[in-house]
Design an enzyme around this catalytic site. Structure first.
Site, PDB file in Angstrom:
ATOM      1  N   SER A 193       0.772  -1.065  -0.011  1.00  0.00           N
ATOM      2  CA  SER A 193       0.221  -0.020   0.012  1.00  0.00           C
ATOM      3  C   SER A 193       1.051   1.059  -0.069  1.00  0.00           C
ATOM      4  O   SER A 193       1.615   1.384  -0.581  1.00  0.00           O
ATOM      5  CB  SER A 193      -1.008   0.135   1.159  1.00  0.00           C
ATOM      6  OG  SER A 193      -1.910   0.797   1.102  1.00  0.00           O
TER       7      SER A 193
ATOM      8  N   GLU B 207      -1.424  -2.860  -8.128  1.00  0.00           N
ATOM      9  CA  GLU B 207      -2.808  -3.357  -7.355  1.00  0.00           C
ATOM     10  C   GLU B 207      -3.386  -1.688  -6.681  1.00  0.00           C
ATOM     11  O   GLU B 207      -2.695  -0.964  -6.756  1.00  0.00           O
ATOM     12  CB  GLU B 207      -2.496  -4.148  -6.344  1.00  0.00           C
ATOM     13  CG  GLU B 207      -1.594  -3.791  -5.182  1.00  0.00           C
ATOM     14  CD  GLU B 207      -2.285  -3.201  -4.070  1.00  0.00           C
ATOM     15  OE1 GLU B 207      -3.275  -3.728  -3.603  1.00  0.00           O
ATOM     16  OE2 GLU B 207      -1.635  -2.282  -3.741  1.00  0.00           O
TER      17      GLU B 207
ATOM     18  N   HIS C 213      -4.564  -5.602  -1.808  1.00  0.00           N
ATOM     19  CA  HIS C 213      -5.937  -5.264  -1.162  1.00  0.00           C
ATOM     20  C   HIS C 213      -6.927  -6.068  -1.737  1.00  0.00           C
ATOM     21  O   HIS C 213      -7.140  -6.352  -2.873  1.00  0.00           O
ATOM     22  CB  HIS C 213      -6.116  -3.637  -1.337  1.00  0.00           C
ATOM     23  CG  HIS C 213      -5.400  -2.658  -0.813  1.00  0.00           C
ATOM     24  ND1 HIS C 213      -4.092  -2.290  -1.458  1.00  0.00           N
ATOM     25  CD2 HIS C 213      -5.202  -2.103   0.398  1.00  0.00           C
ATOM     26  CE1 HIS C 213      -3.497  -1.229  -0.802  1.00  0.00           C
ATOM     27  NE2 HIS C 213      -4.215  -1.103   0.348  1.00  0.00           N
TER      28      HIS C 213
END
Length: 310
Positions: free
Chosen positions: A115, A210, A279
């Protein structure tokens, strides 16, 4: 940055090793942290938790300089064999100009996160010359509970028990076979590095992407920026993990997939869609800076070497 140097693989983890948990981004919740630390300890590691892991400065886990200094100190600490991010959110990009990557390069070790930690993962590969690990975070994934498969994969990968592995994709968007070092991470974070001194090198690499919680038009806008910057034209291949629409909206999800196919069309490189990493997935750990092969006919990304040294 030495473009010809192959990233150094850190040493493998063994039972009883000390691993550190640091907060490099958003503020951390105590209850989530405690659950995650217990899960990490259950893997057989001694867990050293940052004394300031619960610090707060607005939405951040304390002052930028303090967070950068602590990360630097844990890389230098001989007793610490690996560093795990507490959580993502926002804040890692603010640390990049404050870190001494030449010093970090002297003591390569496992660093795990994803992330917002995408900022750090790619910088460690390109500026410290070491393999990094796109994988679960302590006060997030570990706290919620990793799937048995993802947990076994993580421990095997970091422990040097995997000489290679492969991950299956849901579909091949564009055909072909390619090979190269893997980089990438969260799309919105990666795009934020374009035009900065910390933009990763894309040439000849496999780009993993992602994201989560973005409207379809925003995903398209970011992919357009990557394409128009020339980044997508320079990669050897592209692998998409999950790109989860807001609230899992099916119409948005279909539109995201369509935009991804459109923006990667005509590049002349293979593109896979839907690997279980990132995620909203089991979040299998992917080493960055390690060579992998995309095989679209088999719908696989294949790693044929260990990510650590034994």
């Amino acid at each position: 940055m030495n473009l010809n140097r192959k990233p150094i693989k850190p040493r493998a983890l063994t039972a009883g090793d000390t691993v550190a948990v640091v907060a490099t981004a958003a503020a951390v919740e105590r209850a989530h942290l405690e659950r995650g630390v217990n899960a990490l300890a259950a893997m057989g590691y001694r867990v050293k938790v940052s004394e300031r892991v619960l610090a707060r400065s607005g939405i951040l886990a304390g002052d930028d300089r303090d967070r950068a200094n602590e990360l630097q100190e844990y890389f230098a600490a001989p007793e610490v064999k690996a560093i795990f991010s507490a959580r993502g959110g926002y804040g890692c990009g603010r640390l990049l100009p404050l870190l001494d990557f030449n010093a970090i390069a002297l003591t390569p070790k496992i660093f795990v996160g994803f992330s917002d930690a995408t900022f750090l993962l790619n910088a460690l590969v390109d500026f410290a010359g070491m393999v990094s690990f796109h994988g679960p975070m302590v006060a997030m994934d570990f706290a919620k509970g990793l799937s048995p498969r993802a947990l076994e994969h993580l421990q095997g990968l970091l422990g040097g028990k995997l000489d290679g592995f492969e991950l299956e994709a849901h579909e091949a968007m564009h055909p072909g076979i390619a090979q190269g070092e893997v980089i990438g991470g969260c799309l919105s974070v990666l795009v934020a590095t374009i035009g900065t001194p910390f933009e990763p090198r894309f040439d000849g690499r496999i780009l993993f992407l992602e994201d989560t919680g973005e409207k379809a038009y925003r995903i398209d806008r970011m992919l357009v920026q990557l394409r128009q910057s020339g980044a997508l034209a320079r990669v050897a291949g592209i692998v998409f993990g999950a790109i989860r629409a807001i609230d899992g909206n099916e119409q948005e999800s279909r539109m995201i997939a369509r935009f991804a196919a459109e923006q990667t069309a005509g590049l002349g490189c293979p593109v896979l869609w839907g690997v279980e990493a990132g995620h909203g997935t089991e979040n299998f750990t992917i080493p960055f800076g390690v060579v992998a092969r995309i095989d679209c006919a088999a719908r696989r990304i294949v790693f044929t070497e260990p990510a650590v040294t034994r």
